[in-house]
Design a protein around this motif. Structure first.
Motif, PDB file in Angstrom:
ATOM      1  N   TRP A   1      -2.411  98.388 -91.261  1.00 45.02           N
ATOM      2  CA  TRP A   1      -1.560  97.383 -91.876  1.00 45.02           C
ATOM      3  C   TRP A   1      -2.170  96.933 -93.189  1.00 45.02           C
ATOM      4  O   TRP A   1      -3.361  96.652 -93.278  1.00 45.02           O
ATOM      5  N   GLN A   2      -1.337  96.849 -94.209  1.00 45.10           N
ATOM      6  CA  GLN A   2      -1.725  96.366 -95.530  1.00 45.10           C
ATOM      7  C   GLN A   2      -1.170  94.949 -95.702  1.00 45.10           C
ATOM      8  O   GLN A   2      -0.039  94.673 -95.310  1.00 45.10           O
ATOM      9  N   ASN A   3      -1.960  94.086 -96.293  1.00 49.66           N
ATOM     10  CA  ASN A   3      -1.501  92.717 -96.548  1.00 49.66           C
ATOM     11  C   ASN A   3      -0.396  92.719 -97.600  1.00 49.66           C
ATOM     12  O   ASN A   3      -0.299  93.660 -98.405  1.00 49.66           O
ATOM     13  N   PRO A   4       0.428  91.684 -97.631  1.00 42.39           N
ATOM     14  CA  PRO A   4       1.430  91.608 -98.707  1.00 42.39           C
ATOM     15  C   PRO A   4       0.741  91.496-100.057  1.00 42.39           C
ATOM     16  O   PRO A   4      -0.382  91.001-100.156  1.00 42.39           O
ATOM     17  N   GLU A   5       1.426  91.962-101.079  1.00 42.93           N
ATOM     18  CA  GLU A   5       0.822  91.926-102.418  1.00 42.93           C
ATOM     19  C   GLU A   5       0.855  90.524-103.017  1.00 42.93           C
ATOM     20  O   GLU A   5       0.077  90.225-103.920  1.00 42.93           O
ATOM     21  N   PHE A   6       1.754  89.692-102.517  1.00 43.26           N
ATOM     22  CA  PHE A   6       1.863  88.322-103.023  1.00 43.26           C
ATOM     23  C   PHE A   6       1.566  87.354-101.894  1.00 43.26           C
ATOM     24  O   PHE A   6       2.153  87.439-100.818  1.00 43.26           O
ATOM     25  N   SER A   7       0.655  86.423-102.160  1.00 42.79           N
ATOM     26  CA  SER A   7       0.337  85.402-101.154  1.00 42.79           C
ATOM     27  C   SER A   7       1.534  84.469-100.998  1.00 42.79           C
ATOM     28  O   SER A   7       2.461  84.468-101.813  1.00 42.79           O
ATOM     29  N   LEU A   8       1.501  83.660 -99.944  1.00 39.17           N
ATOM     30  CA  LEU A   8       2.612  82.734 -99.693  1.00 39.17           C
ATOM     31  C   LEU A   8       2.775  81.742-100.845  1.00 39.17           C
ATOM     32  O   LEU A   8       3.898  81.356-101.196  1.00 39.17           O
ATOM     33  N   ARG A   9       1.659  81.332-101.438  1.00 40.98           N
ATOM     34  CA  ARG A   9       1.743  80.396-102.568  1.00 40.98           C
ATOM     35  C   ARG A   9       2.437  81.058-103.753  1.00 40.98           C
ATOM     36  O   ARG A   9       3.327  80.475-104.379  1.00 40.98           O
ATOM     37  N   ARG A  10       2.038  82.307-104.055  1.00 41.37           N
ATOM     38  CA  ARG A  10       2.653  83.006-105.187  1.00 41.37           C
ATOM     39  C   ARG A  10       4.111  83.347-104.898  1.00 41.37           C
ATOM     40  O   ARG A  10       4.948  83.343-105.807  1.00 41.37           O
ATOM     41  N   GLN A  11       4.426  83.621-103.629  1.00 40.06           N
ATOM     42  CA  GLN A  11       5.820  83.860-103.258  1.00 40.06           C
ATOM     43  C   GLN A  11       6.658  82.611-103.530  1.00 40.06           C
ATOM     44  O   GLN A  11       7.752  82.694-104.094  1.00 40.06           O
ATOM     45  N   ALA A  12       6.126  81.451-103.118  1.00 38.42           N
ATOM     46  CA  ALA A  12       6.852  80.197-103.325  1.00 38.42           C
ATOM     47  C   ALA A  12       7.054  79.932-104.817  1.00 38.42           C
ATOM     48  O   ALA A  12       8.135  79.483-105.235  1.00 38.42           O
ATOM     49  N   GLU A  13       6.040  80.221-105.626  1.00 39.44           N
ATOM     50  CA  GLU A  13       6.167  80.016-107.065  1.00 39.44           C
ATOM     51  C   GLU A  13       7.236  80.930-107.659  1.00 39.44           C
ATOM     52  O   GLU A  13       8.042  80.506-108.493  1.00 39.44           O
ATOM     53  N   LEU A  14       7.243  82.203-107.237  1.00 36.50           N
ATOM     54  CA  LEU A  14       8.253  83.135-107.737  1.00 36.50           C
ATOM     55  C   LEU A  14       9.663  82.717-107.314  1.00 36.50           C
ATOM     56  O   LEU A  14      10.604  82.798-108.105  1.00 36.50           O
ATOM     57  N   VAL A  15       9.800  82.258-106.080  1.00 44.41           N
ATOM     58  CA  VAL A  15      11.117  81.825-105.604  1.00 44.41           C
ATOM     59  C   VAL A  15      11.592  80.615-106.396  1.00 44.41           C
ATOM     60  O   VAL A  15      12.764  80.526-106.774  1.00 44.41           O
ATOM     61  N   LYS A  16      10.687  79.677-106.682  1.00 40.81           N
ATOM     62  CA  LYS A  16      11.072  78.499-107.470  1.00 40.81           C
ATOM     63  C   LYS A  16      11.521  78.904-108.875  1.00 40.81           C
ATOM     64  O   LYS A  16      12.529  78.402-109.390  1.00 40.81           O
ATOM     65  N   LEU A  17      10.762  79.826-109.495  1.00 40.89           N
ATOM     66  CA  LEU A  17      11.151  80.288-110.827  1.00 40.89           C
ATOM     67  C   LEU A  17      12.507  80.984-110.784  1.00 40.89           C
ATOM     68  O   LEU A  17      13.364  80.753-111.642  1.00 40.89           O
ATOM     69  N   ALA A  18      12.692  81.855-109.794  1.00 39.67           N
ATOM     70  CA  ALA A  18      13.957  82.586-109.687  1.00 39.67           C
ATOM     71  C   ALA A  18      15.113  81.632-109.420  1.00 39.67           C
ATOM     72  O   ALA A  18      16.221  81.834-109.933  1.00 39.67           O
ATOM     73  N   ARG A  19      14.888  80.585-108.618  1.00 37.69           N
ATOM     74  CA  ARG A  19      15.948  79.614-108.348  1.00 37.69           C
ATOM     75  C   ARG A  19      16.328  78.881-109.630  1.00 37.69           C
ATOM     76  O   ARG A  19      17.504  78.648-109.906  1.00 37.69           O
ATOM     77  N   GLU A  20      15.331  78.511-110.434  1.00 35.78           N
ATOM     78  CA  GLU A  20      15.610  77.829-111.704  1.00 35.78           C
ATOM     79  C   GLU A  20      16.403  78.725-112.652  1.00 35.78           C
ATOM     80  O   GLU A  20      17.272  78.258-113.380  1.00 35.78           O
ATOM     81  N   GLN A  21      16.083  80.034-112.640  1.00 35.22           N
ATOM     82  CA  GLN A  21      16.742  80.977-113.539  1.00 35.22           C
ATOM     83  C   GLN A  21      18.059  81.486-112.970  1.00 35.22           C
ATOM     84  O   GLN A  21      18.812  82.166-113.650  1.00 35.22           O
ATOM     85  N   GLY A  22      18.323  81.205-111.675  1.00 37.37           N
ATOM     86  CA  GLY A  22      19.578  81.632-111.062  1.00 37.37           C
ATOM     87  C   GLY A  22      19.587  83.065-110.577  1.00 37.37           C
ATOM     88  O   GLY A  22      20.655  83.670-110.449  1.00 37.37           O
ATOM     89  N   VAL A  23      18.420  83.636-110.311  1.00 33.32           N
ATOM     90  CA  VAL A  23      18.350  85.042-109.868  1.00 33.32           C
ATOM     91  C   VAL A  23      17.616  85.174-108.536  1.00 33.32           C
ATOM     92  O   VAL A  23      17.057  86.225-108.241  1.00 33.32           O
ATOM     93  N   GLU A  24      17.645  84.131-107.723  1.00 31.33           N
ATOM     94  CA  GLU A  24      16.895  84.176-106.463  1.00 31.33           C
ATOM     95  C   GLU A  24      17.409  85.268-105.529  1.00 31.33           C
ATOM     96  O   GLU A  24      16.641  85.875-104.798  1.00 31.33           O
TER      97      GLU A  24
END
Length: 159
Positions: A60-83
């Motif tokens: 098993w390989q760990n995810p490439e993005f930690s949960l914190r970085r995932q949350a940051e990306l989701v917040k950015l995508a939500r702001e930009q409207g591309v979630e």
């Protein structure tokens, strides 16, 4: 071809972190149907937000993005409207809402008919204020009685 340039111009207006993410992991909605596989063996990249098995070592390989970085990306995508273009993640808005509906708030005392335990002085406050209210309502009678009896014959707060 004009539609592709339109999408490219829209992509250039995104936040740089989202641009880098979508360059490395293009959304499945814009990929041709022949490359929309979910396995590594076919050459496609796995979901970077989820752990996956290596095709050769079977480890098993760990995810490439930690949960914190995932949350940051989701917040950015939500702001930009591309979630909705992001791959599945537990930090997505839909998943969070589904989890909240399924499990509730999970704070003791916030359910229907429940109350938070609180400190002793907070729990006794209602009875204490009720006693004080009845004492204040009986105060004129007590004052009249004190005036009749006087200070020297007064036994402590007669009931």
């Amino acid at each position: 071809m004009a539609a592709n340039t339109k999408y490219v111009e829209l992509a250039k207006q995104l936040h740089p972190r989202l641009q880098r993410f979508f360059a490395k992991y293009p959304p499945t909605q814009i990929l041709p149907s022949s490359t929309r596989t979910n396995t590594i063996k076919d050459g496609a990249t796995p979901n970077p937000f989820l752990p996956h098995k290596h095709p050769v070592t079977e480890k098993w390989q760990n995810p490439e993005f930690s949960l914190r970085r995932q949350a940051e990306l989701v917040k950015l995508a939500r702001e930009q409207g591309v979630e909705e273009l992001l791959p599945f993640t537990s930090k997505g808005t839909e998943e969070r809402i589904r989890n909240r509906v399924e499990h509730g708030l999970r704070v003791r005392g916030t359910g229907v008919g429940q109350s938070v335990k609180g400190h002793l002085h907070e729990r006794m406050l209602a009875t204490k204020m009720e006693k004080r209210r009845t004492a204040m309502l009986g105060m004129p009678r007590l004052i009249r009685e004190w005036r009749k009896v006087g200070r020297h014959k007064w036994n402590r707060f007669p009931r």
